[in-house]
Design an enzyme around this catalytic site. Structure first.
Site, short mmCIF file in Angstrom:
data_model
loop_
_atom_site.label_atom_id
_atom_site.label_comp_id
_atom_site.label_asym_id
_atom_site.label_seq_id
_atom_site.Cartn_x
_atom_site.Cartn_y
_atom_site.Cartn_z
N LYS A 1 -4.67 10.13 -9.29
CA LYS A 1 -4.34 10.38 -7.89
C LYS A 1 -4.40 11.89 -7.73
O LYS A 1 -3.47 12.61 -8.12
CB LYS A 1 -2.96 9.83 -7.56
N HIS B 1 3.35 6.10 -2.26
CA HIS B 1 4.06 7.26 -1.73
C HIS B 1 5.57 7.08 -1.79
O HIS B 1 6.29 7.55 -0.91
CB HIS B 1 3.64 7.50 -0.27
N HIS C 1 0.82 -1.21 0.00
CA HIS C 1 0.00 0.00 0.00
C HIS C 1 0.86 1.26 0.00
O HIS C 1 0.65 2.16 -0.83
CB HIS C 1 -0.93 0.01 1.22
#
Length: 483
Positions: free
Chosen positions: A425, A378, A360
């Site tokens: 995103k 990220h 994730h």
């Protein structure tokens, strides 16, 4: 084996991904092209049913000039009415088709701000932290687009599909080809005891947390920043082009090119970087897909933990948590804890064993059916590699909350917008150029010694390190720039 990342259709990449059952071809909606409206019939060409009635016989004398003038005027009025009727019957439909086509495209590729942040929590509270990294980007009018934009961006070409089934969205100017040395990746799949590792960093005072650091999480995070000896130097090890800024709501692409202009050839050969990159293709990014972890992949995971455990940030993390009696003083047991924290599978999207902290936070996931969203993702190395393959389309940075503080090529904490495999995103944040061991250490430290919000300062950055718990696992973790 050397892979050159310059095109989404490189042979090695195509073979590796198409042969990997964990990367099936996603169903990406395509835009339906509306047919052109039929040609408008010449308004002066009449059918027998629409033509005005003409007298079939004439009297012995011609009609009077007055009646002839009226007949001609009547013919002109009929022609004008028919021409106007044809035009008006076609034009609104044509506009409606075009509006519907534009609306379909916008709805397909982007979520509205309300849709991104809305949604009720499920029993595990997943929506809360899946979308939380998109909530903070509402920078209402702090900096105008005109202050940042200096030129009009060219329009993108229609999206295409590459040969491995993924959608190629990056149509921007290509950059210097990057060589990704993968010939030694197979060696990472051997048993960890049979692999070669870097020399361990020598113990030093820098790895010993001070009393002030043990009492103040912010000082501990700053220490991790200081001892990240593998952190890259902007303009020396890599170069980025932030493009222009935008608000979260903006649909215009404000980046003429890719985010990364170039990366030093030696960077991806660094041991922790190389091992990290070898893990990124072990996952299916579609949320709800049950992961199948092979024995070789488990050995890759254990070897990665062993490699980073020889670095200063992880050694400092261990001593910090052990001094606080959060973890065992046994370093071998600590390494097993790290492996379990980051790689043990848990449920997400209603499917057990479909996600992990590593997948994730660093790899990213695509969730939702119909209107899809990117969650997580990220990590700058994953961004670089996916951008090089044409799967990521960088669309500009998000304006900072404070006027005048705009990112540049030396900024190492960015808030950006991008599309991954055609899915938006809206707002995401990521460190740039930091080492894998730094991020693992930072998020692990905040998970065990901090809370959900961790307002800290390291280097030149004031940061809120968000860290969400999912039981005894990391649900999500990412930085938010506060300055």
């Amino acid at each position: 084996m050397t892979q050159i990342l310059n095109s989404p259709t490189t042979n090695d990449d195509q073979h590796k991904l198409s042969a990997n059952p964990k990367w099936p071809s996603p169903e990406v909606p395509t835009r339906q092209i509306q047919p052109n409206p039929s040609a408008i019939t010449d308004p002066l060409t009449f059918s027998s049913s629409s033509s005005p009635s003409l007298p079939h016989t004439f009297n012995d004398h011609f009609p009077s000039p007055h009646s002839m003038e009226g007949l001609i005027k009547g013919l002109i009025d009929v022609a004008i009415d028919l021409a106007g009727g044809h035009h008006n019957a076609q034009h609104p439909n044509q506009e409606q088709e075009q509006d519907e086509s534009r609306q379909t495209h916008d709805e397909r590729s982007r979520s509205t701000w309300a849709e991104v942040v809305a949604g009720e929590q499920d029993d595990e509270g997943q929506n809360r932290w899946d979308n939380d990294d998109q909530r903070y980007g509402s920078n209402e009018g702090q900096v105008s687009e005109e202050e940042s934009r200096s030129r009009v961006r060219p329009q993108k070409d229609e999206q295409a599909h590459n040969s491995d089934g993924w959608q190629t969205v990056q149509t921007k100017p290509s950059r210097k080809p990057q060589k990704v040395h993968m010939d030694h990746w197979d060696g990472y799949k051997r048993h960890p005891s049979q692999q070669d590792y870097s020399e361990e960093v020598e113990d030093s005072a820098q790895q010993e947390p001070s009393e002030d650091e043990l009492a103040d999480l912010s000082q501990a995070c700053d220490k991790l920043w200081q001892i990240d000896f593998n952190r890259l130097v902007p303009e020396k090890d890599y170069q980025i082009d932030c493009g222009e800024g935008k608000k979260v709501y903006s649909k215009e692409d404000m980046a003429a090119g890719t985010l990364f202009t170039w990366l030093g050839d030696d960077v991806l050969r660094r041991p922790t970087f190389s091992r990290f990159c070898s893990l990124l293709d072990n996952y299916n990014p579609h949320e709800g897909y049950k992961e199948q972890v092979t024995n070789e992949e488990r050995q890759e995971q254990a070897a990665f933990i062993e490699e980073i455990s020889r670095t200063a940030p992880i050694k400092y993390l261990y001593k910090y948590l052990s001094y606080k009696r959060i973890v065992s003083e046994d370093y071998t047991e600590f390494k097993r804890l790290l492996e379990n924290l980051w790689f043990t599978l848990y449920g997400r999207g209603g499917t057990s064993g479909s996600s992990s902290a590593f997948e994730h936070v660093f790899v990213g996931e695509i969730k939702g059916h119909g209107e899809q969203q990117v969650s997580g993702f990220h990590n700058w190395l994953q961004f670089y590699l996916e951008e090089a393959k044409g799967r990521v389309d960088y669309q500009g940075y998000i304006f900072p909350r404070r006027r005048g503080l705009l990112p540049d090529s030396e900024t190492q904490l960015l808030t950006i917008q991008f599309e991954w495999n055609g899915v938006l995103k809206s707002v995401s944040s990521s460190f740039i150029g930091v080492s894998p061991e730094f991020e693992v250490a930072l998020y692990t430290l905040c998970f065990y010694a901090g809370g959900e919000d961790n307002h800290v300062r390291f280097g030149p950055y004031d940061v809120n390190v968000k860290c969400y718990h999912l039981g005894n696992k990391i649900g999500s973790a990412f930085p938010i720039a506060e300055n």
